[in-house]
Design an enzyme around this catalytic site. Structure first.
Site, PDB file in Angstrom:
ATOM      1  N   SER A 139     -15.341   8.419   9.073  1.00 43.01           N
ATOM      2  CA  SER A 139     -15.227   7.004   9.381  1.00 43.01           C
ATOM      3  C   SER A 139     -15.841   6.196   8.250  1.00 43.01           C
ATOM      4  O   SER A 139     -16.583   6.713   7.415  1.00 43.01           O
ATOM      5  CB  SER A 139     -15.929   6.668  10.704  1.00 43.01           C
ATOM      6  N   ASP A 140     -15.527   4.902   8.234  1.00 40.28           N
ATOM      7  CA  ASP A 140     -16.137   3.996   7.245  1.00 40.28           C
ATOM      8  C   ASP A 140     -16.743   2.836   8.013  1.00 40.28           C
ATOM      9  O   ASP A 140     -16.710   2.774   9.237  1.00 40.28           O
ATOM     10  CB  ASP A 140     -15.117   3.555   6.212  1.00 40.28           C
ATOM     11  N   LYS A 141     -17.323   1.877   7.276  1.00 45.63           N
ATOM     12  CA  LYS A 141     -18.050   0.779   7.905  1.00 45.63           C
ATOM     13  C   LYS A 141     -17.118  -0.294   8.457  1.00 45.63           C
ATOM     14  O   LYS A 141     -17.561  -1.150   9.192  1.00 45.63           O
ATOM     15  CB  LYS A 141     -19.005   0.152   6.903  1.00 45.63           C
ATOM     16  N   THR A 142     -15.865  -0.271   8.127  1.00 44.65           N
ATOM     17  CA  THR A 142     -14.957  -1.325   8.606  1.00 44.65           C
ATOM     18  C   THR A 142     -14.573  -1.015   9.951  1.00 44.65           C
ATOM     19  O   THR A 142     -14.277  -1.220  10.880  1.00 44.65           O
ATOM     20  CB  THR A 142     -13.688  -1.416   7.730  1.00 44.65           C
TER      21      THR A 142
END
Length: 113
Positions: free
Chosen positions: A110-113
């Site tokens: 996953s990423d922060k967005t």
């Protein structure tokens, strides 16, 4: 008004777990019917003559013996244990499909967005 109409028109999709349990129940039902019919035929073709009520009783007993009594409690307890573990990890679930899909995942990126 319109939102309610669209929500009632949408068909609820079954989860993978529901589909698998339904398939298992169908298989058990077919097996139970086959065993009951085979028992009935075997009793009818037997050289030992039995009264018809005894033959039907034997067939019914063979049929009902195939139905697993502990299936529902086993599934319920398993789901309860899984939900208890998820509560301890503070997991919020809105759709069970997401949890079933995540159960099959080995790596989650996953990423922060």
């Amino acid at each position: 008004g319109q939102i309610n109409e669209t929500m009632t028109q949408c068909a609820r999709t079954r989860s993978t777990l529901e589909a698998q349990i339904e398939h298992f129940v169908h298989v058990i039902a077919y097996v139970a019917m086959a065993v009951g019919i085979l028992s009935l035929v075997a009793n009818l073709l037997s050289p030992v003559q039995r009264p018809i009520d005894r033959i039907l009783q034997n067939a019914a007993t063979a049929f009902f013996a195939q139905v697993p009594e502990g299936l529902l409690p086993t599934v319920t307890i398993s789901l309860m244990i899984a939900s208890t573990r998820m509560v301890k990890k503070k997991v919020l679930v809105r759709k069970i499909d997401a949890i079933e899909t995540l159960g099959c995942v080995g790596v989650l990126c996953s990423d922060k967005t």
